[in-house]
Write an enzyme that holds these catalytic residues in place. Structure first.
Site, PDB file in Angstrom:
ATOM      1  N   SER A   1       0.829  -1.205   0.000  1.00 19.13           N
ATOM      2  CA  SER A   1       0.000   0.000   0.000  1.00 19.13           C
ATOM      3  C   SER A   1       0.871   1.267   0.000  1.00 19.13           C
ATOM      4  O   SER A   1       1.969   1.293   0.555  1.00 19.13           O
ATOM      5  CB  SER A   1      -0.955   0.001   1.180  1.00 19.13           C
ATOM      6  OG  SER A   1      -0.216  -0.078   2.355  1.00 19.13           O
TER       7      SER A   1
ATOM      8  N   ASP B   1     -13.680   6.151  -0.654  1.00 15.68           N
ATOM      9  CA  ASP B   1     -12.640   5.919   0.368  1.00 15.68           C
ATOM     10  C   ASP B   1     -11.271   6.024  -0.286  1.00 15.68           C
ATOM     11  O   ASP B   1     -10.390   5.204  -0.054  1.00 15.68           O
ATOM     12  CB  ASP B   1     -12.827   4.536   0.995  1.00 15.68           C
ATOM     13  CG  ASP B   1     -12.070   4.408   2.313  1.00 15.68           C
ATOM     14  OD1 ASP B   1     -11.976   3.291   2.846  1.00 15.68           O
ATOM     15  OD2 ASP B   1     -11.535   5.446   2.787  1.00 15.68           O
TER      16      ASP B   1
ATOM     17  N   ASN C   1      -5.338   3.010   0.406  1.00 16.02           N
ATOM     18  CA  ASN C   1      -6.100   2.184  -0.536  1.00 16.02           C
ATOM     19  C   ASN C   1      -5.549   2.256  -1.951  1.00 16.02           C
ATOM     20  O   ASN C   1      -6.241   1.932  -2.919  1.00 16.02           O
ATOM     21  CB  ASN C   1      -7.574   2.596  -0.511  1.00 16.02           C
ATOM     22  CG  ASN C   1      -8.209   2.194   0.805  1.00 16.02           C
ATOM     23  OD1 ASN C   1      -7.797   1.193   1.403  1.00 16.02           O
ATOM     24  ND2 ASN C   1      -9.162   2.971   1.278  1.00 16.02           N
TER      25      ASN C   1
HETATM   26  P1  AMP Z   1      -7.278  -5.214   1.655  1.00 13.76           P
HETATM   27  O1  AMP Z   1      -8.154  -6.359   1.341  1.00 13.76           O
HETATM   28  O2  AMP Z   1      -7.268  -4.239   0.546  1.00 13.76           O
HETATM   29  O3  AMP Z   1      -7.633  -4.638   2.951  1.00 13.76           O
HETATM   30  O4  AMP Z   1      -5.752  -5.753   1.744  1.00 13.76           O
HETATM   31  C1  AMP Z   1      -5.009  -5.867   2.928  1.00 13.76           C
HETATM   32  C2  AMP Z   1      -3.539  -5.666   2.671  1.00 13.76           C
HETATM   33  O5  AMP Z   1      -3.066  -6.677   1.804  1.00 13.76           O
HETATM   34  C3  AMP Z   1      -3.201  -4.369   1.944  1.00 13.76           C
HETATM   35  O6  AMP Z   1      -3.017  -3.313   2.842  1.00 13.76           O
HETATM   36  C4  AMP Z   1      -1.943  -4.712   1.208  1.00 13.76           C
HETATM   37  O7  AMP Z   1      -0.818  -4.549   2.054  1.00 13.76           O
HETATM   38  C5  AMP Z   1      -2.109  -6.159   0.899  1.00 13.76           C
HETATM   39  N1  AMP Z   1      -2.608  -6.339  -0.479  1.00 13.76           N
HETATM   40  C6  AMP Z   1      -3.895  -6.399  -0.901  1.00 13.76           C
HETATM   41  N2  AMP Z   1      -3.958  -6.568  -2.212  1.00 13.76           N
HETATM   42  C7  AMP Z   1      -2.673  -6.623  -2.661  1.00 13.76           C
HETATM   43  C8  AMP Z   1      -2.073  -6.785  -3.948  1.00 13.76           C
HETATM   44  N3  AMP Z   1      -2.819  -6.902  -5.046  1.00 13.76           N
HETATM   45  N4  AMP Z   1      -0.740  -6.784  -4.040  1.00 13.76           N
HETATM   46  C9  AMP Z   1       0.009  -6.662  -2.928  1.00 13.76           C
HETATM   47  N5  AMP Z   1      -0.503  -6.490  -1.702  1.00 13.76           N
HETATM   48  C10 AMP Z   1      -1.840  -6.486  -1.557  1.00 13.76           C
END
Ligand code: AMP
Length: 991
Positions: free
Chosen positions: A721, A761, A766
């Site tokens: 992120s 958001d 994000n």
């Molecule tokens: P989220 O579902 O967006 O809350 O994802 C949680 C965490 O997972 C994020 O803050 C990123 O650090 C990591 N993450 C999510 N999607 C990806 C991706 N496509 N590539 C690398 N890291 C990811």
């Protein structure tokens, strides 16, 4: 025989007495008590009786008469000496008593008796075996009466039986073989006024040469500036506690006391006195400070020289007087220099924006020797610039405040339009109020204006438009006329028209059909021209029609037209999903969006893609099937966990699809035990993501729904992120790189807004970053704003909103639009340029809402190009229609990337809000400071280099920072700027 013994005994004292000197004296003299004091090192003894120094007859009582006998001899100085002897060794049952005169005890509880005597060896005397003894007894009797003539033997208390260490066998004067014995005994716990001593002989041959009675005492002394008086030792071996009294010109610091030991010596002193202010300690006394010197505090060690701009004319000064024109604030230490008020602030710059003004200025050239400079703003309303003024009264708002400003910048809002104001910016410091001199200020004259609101846009026909205006509400001066400028969109430079009217509406004729025009209006009052209001963009129709679009006054007509538009969009949507499942679609994301489109005079053409909310499907699984590809779980290899999402772990791994190259992917899985709603929401994100196809939007590879766990597969973003990525690489990118990232995000957002998707958001947390530093918008979860985002807070209306990132209208009445996304984008810009700083720092959400409402906007982060901050401010326009569109933002950023020199001019970096010097924040240690400026990674560098206290960071410079291992130029700059800020806010640093 007895005289001869005495002669010999005295001779052993070191004086050879001639025989003619032996003579007796009358025995009627009373023994005088001799209170002579002798001191050896720190302990003293006081003699109560000394038989050797008696001038006349000792007058001791001896009985029976044939027992002890007093003999007087003369020593070498011809001084008479009194001695006693007895030698009835041939007779049996001897009981001869010798009693001294009364000895006053002189306050002592314990006295010592030292006796010197000779004793004859019985073995050397023929014919005395059986009768001759070699010991005698010593007794005492306590009494208040000094004139007792008789004491019964059994009333005496025995002190000891005394034997000789050395007895002698023969008389040999020439070799002086006689040995004098010395014995010392003591009596404790005496309580009567005095006592008698007695010696009992039971048949020995004794000469008692000297009897000395004394007691011990601790002598008067001064320790730690406290005086301890002579103290008689205690009765038994107990210590005597003595309180000390402070010497002249000293005061008690810690109650002084000392213990007098049984042998007359002082033990370690406890507590102390210290010299009064104005005096210093020298040789256990307090000496006055000389003129020109002072001693202010009891804790100061010595008198010190008067600090700069102060003097002392007299001896014993506790503080130095300030020179004329110099002062010392109440909180100033007496040891600091006297200071004076500052000079006036310098170089004022005012930026008037209608009825508000931002004023900035340089700090005074002469700070008066202090670091606590603050500023007050005084306001006057003037008829003519700077003349005929009256006070401004209330109703004007100053941000952050009117008085006691710490930084040289203020935003003043709620001024009357078309009015002359004079603001006096006064510089003060901690001693300003002590000075009777004139105020030090600089005046700034400004004239306010106000844009004209176009409250109604009416498109009457294909070639004319009617506009209505609302003039300045609070203007003093009546509006004389309105001026309307209009031009064809993108043709301003070639051709524009200015029309004037006294009325509050105007019809502009002669327009081309089907053409977009830009209209702007300004007022002209007796005070002069106002500024142009925002651009109104209108497209003439090809057909004659009537449309009214007023954000505040939606007429029935507008509502009916909006209804028509909704219908039109419904048709467009059906067109878009035709061949899919048009029949399932119920409504669009947000009915307000259509209105907004209409207000902007545009309707999407059929054929352009529009986002479809998964909730519009009766069967959400159908949405998943429509927009996401089902992937066979066997083609996924999970490698490691990289994060935690709302519904379960996020892992990285590989995806190998038939006839495709293996790629790295992120795998979000739905944790076991989920409800149907959770499954729907989890897959909802895939249904949304699957509709997007843009290089700056996270790409959905597919979903696994046919086996467990249910998974969402997206492209893998190596750098995670954006917020944590920036924090990790603080100050490590060029501004062009940062603008490149922002451009990517703006481009992704333009794509989303073109698809009518409102993100709600948008925040650096994000955005995901890949290995090529490409930023992609992510987080399309259905419930994210409500549950998932830790930043989201409940609003008064019940919804949960990430306050710091959200536009005011979205917070106030949930008006989420692409324009509110633009506001959030401005916050993301600020996050990016400040390398992941928290927007509005530690301010509370409530304070953020209030500050925004009052017109406060985030200042430029450190090293922020002025154009970027301006763009941020544009995104944060209160009126959402005034904010740029994402398309415009992309264009602006593209232009900046093409002409990097436009980024050279930096916004005033002094407005970097160094958290270590915020009003609410006080740092006192290096660790706290590094935490505040987010540089904790260098804590060890500081410790290893020996920086212990915050004061020591005043020494830092670039080369010192490099030396201690802080080499990144950006980090050096941040640290040194903060050091300067600490100094400026008055933290005392060593330099
Ligand atoms: P989220 O579902 O967006 O809350 O994802 C949680 C965490 O997972 C994020 O803050 C990123 O650090 C990591 N993450 C999510 N999607 C990806 C991706 N496509 N590539 C690398 N890291 C990811």
């Amino acid at each position: 025989m007895s005289f001869l013994w005495i002669y010999l005994a005295v001779a052993t004292l070191g004086s050879v007495l001639p025989t003619w000197a032996l003579r007796t004296y009358p025995s009627n003299e009373v023994m005088k008590s001799d209170a002579r004091q002798t001191c050896v090192q720190t302990s003293c003894s006081v003699t109560l009786l000394d038989s050797m120094s008696a001038l006349g007859d000792l007058g001791w009582v001896a009985y029976p008469a044939e027992g002890w006998e007093e003999i007087s001899v003369m020593d070498e100085r011809n001084t008479p000496m009194r001695t006693y002897q007895v030698c009835n060794i041939m007779e049996t049952s001897q009981n001869n008593w010798l009693r001294t005169s009364w000895i006053p005890r002189g306050g002592a509880q314990r006295v010592y008796i030292e006796i010197k005597f000779t004793l004859r060896d019985c073995n050397s005397l023929p014919g005395v075996q059986g009768t001759c003894k070699e010991t005698f007894n010593m007794y005492y009797y306590e009494s208040n009466n000094s004139n007792l003539w008789f004491i019964k033997e059994n009333q005496y208390i025995k002190i000891d039986t005394i034997a000789a260490d050395e007895s002698f066998t023969q008389v040999d004067v020439g070799d002086r073989v006689l040995k004098l014995n010395t014995e010392v005994r003591d009596i404790s716990n005496l309580y009567k006024k005095g006592f008698y001593l007695a010696f009992q002989d039971v048949g020995a041959c004794i000469a008692l040469v000297s009897v000395r009675v004394f007691y011990k005492k601790c002598p008067m002394t001064v320790r730690n500036l406290a005086l301890f008086l002579d103290t008689v030792t205690g009765g038994d071996s107990a210590l005597v506690e003595v309180k000390g009294s402070c010497v002249n010109n000293s005061v008690e610091f810690d109650a002084p006391k000392m213990y007098c030991s049984a042998d007359g010596g002082w033990l370690v002193p406890i507590g102390r006195c210290v010299c009064k202010p104005g005096y210093e300690e020298k040789r256990e006394a307090c000496q006055p400070c000389r003129p020109g010197f002072y001693r202010a505090l009891l804790t100061d060690t010595y008198c010190t020289k008067c600090p700069p701009h102060s003097f002392s004319l007299e001896d014993s000064s506790a503080e130095c007087t300030c020179e004329k024109g110099f002062y010392r604030a109440e909180s100033d230490l007496r040891s600091t220099a006297c200071t004076k008020p500052p000079s006036a602030p310098d170089n004022p710059i005012s930026t008037v924006n209608e009825t508000s003004v931002i004023m900035e200025w340089s700090p005074p050239e002469d700070t008066g020797g202090r670091f606590d400079i603050t500023y007050n703003i005084h306001c006057r309303r003037c008829q003519v610039e700077g003349h005929k003024c009256s006070p401004c009264g209330s109703g004007i708002h100053y941000i952050p405040r009117q008085f006691g400003l710490v930084h040289s910048r203020v935003l003043i809002t709620d001024l009357l339009p078309y009015t002359n104001y004079t603001f006096d910016i006064e510089a003060l410091n901690g001693v300003s109020e002590l000075s009777s001199g004139p105020k030090q200020f600089i005046s700034v004259n400004i004239t306010t204006s106000q844009a004209v609101n176009v409250i109604l846009k009416e498109r009457k026909s294909k070639d004319s438009v009617t506009l209505a205006f609302q003039g300045p509400e609070k203007s003093n001066d009546a509006v004389v006329e309105y001026e309307v400028i209009y031009y064809e969109k993108n043709q301003k430079d070639q051709n524009y028209t200015v029309l004037k009217t006294r009325s509050t509406f105007m019809t502009v004729d002669g327009l081309k059909p089907g053409t977009i025009y830009i209209f702007r209006v300004r007022a002209h009052t007796v005070g002069g021209h106002g500024i142009y209001g925002g651009e109104i963009e209108l497209e003439t129709s090809t057909e004659d029609m009537i449309a009214i679009a007023d954000p505040n006054q939606i007429t029935i007509l507008a509502i009916s037209i909006a209804g028509g538009i909704i219908l039109l969009i419904f048709l467009v949507t059906c067109f878009f999903v035709s061949g899919r499942h048009c029949g399932y679609i119920k409504a669009k994301q947000d009915p307000d969006e259509e209105k907004m489109q209409f207000q902007h005079g545009r309707v999407k053409l059929p054929g352009s893609r529009t986002y479809i909310h998964p909730h519009t499907y009766e069967d959400p699984n159908q949405a998943v099937r429509d927009f996401a590809k089902e992937i066979d779980a066997s083609s996924i290899r999970i490698e490691r966990v990289i994060g935690a999402g709302e519904f379960g772990e996020v892992c990285s791994g590989r995806l190998k699809l038939p006839s495709k190259r293996e790629i790295y992917v992120a795998i979000k899985s739905l944790k076991a035990g989920y409800s149907e709603k959770q499954r729907r929401d989890f897959l909802g994100e895939a249904s949304i993501m699957g509709q997007f196809d843009h290089p700056n939007i996270i790409r959905l590879e597919g979903v696994v729904t046919k086996c467990k766990p249910v998974m969402i597969i997206t492209e893998f973003m190596e750098n995670g992120s954006l917020d944590s990525f920036l924090k990790k690489h603080d100050s490590q990118f060029t501004v062009i790189q940062l603008v490149g990232m922002l451009r990517g995000i703006a481009s992704g957002m333009k794509y989303l807004s073109d698809m009518n998707y409102v993100h709600r958001d948008l925040a650096a947390r994000n955005i995901l970053v890949n290995s090529n530093l490409i930023c992609k918008v992510s987080d399309f979860g259905l419930s994210r704003v409500l549950e998932d985002d830790p930043e989201a807070a409940y609003t008064t209306r019940g919804g949960k909103i990430p306050i710091r990132w959200t536009a005011p209208e979205a917070i106030a009445y949930r008006k989420f639009t692409s324009a509110s996304d633009v506001w959030s984008y401005g916050i993301v810009m600020w996050e990016v340029i400040s390398y992941g700083e928290r927007p509005y720092w530690e301010m509370s959400n409530q304070d953020v809402i209030k500050a925004i409402d009052e017109g406060y906007r985030l200042p430029p982060p450190m090293d922020c190009p002025i154009v970027l901050h301006q763009l941020m401010l544009d995104c944060w326009q209160k009126c959402r229609n005034d904010r740029p569109k994402f398309g415009q933002i992309v264009n602006i950023l593209d232009k900046l990337i093409r002409t990097p020199s436009s980024l050279n001019q930096l916004a005033n970096s002094s407005s970097w809000q160094d958290p270590s010097v915020q009003d609410s924040f006080t740092v006192t240690t290096i660790v706290e400071w590094l935490e505040a400026i987010k540089m904790t990674q260098y804590t060890e560098n500081f410790t290893m280099a020996g920086y212990v206290t915050l004061h020591s960071v005043g020494y830092l410079n670039n080369s010192e920072l490099s030396k201690i291992g802080i080499t990144l130029a950006g980090h050096q700059k941040k640290i040194l700027t903060s050091v300067q800020n600490l100094q400026a806010q008055g933290t005392h640093l060593q330099i």
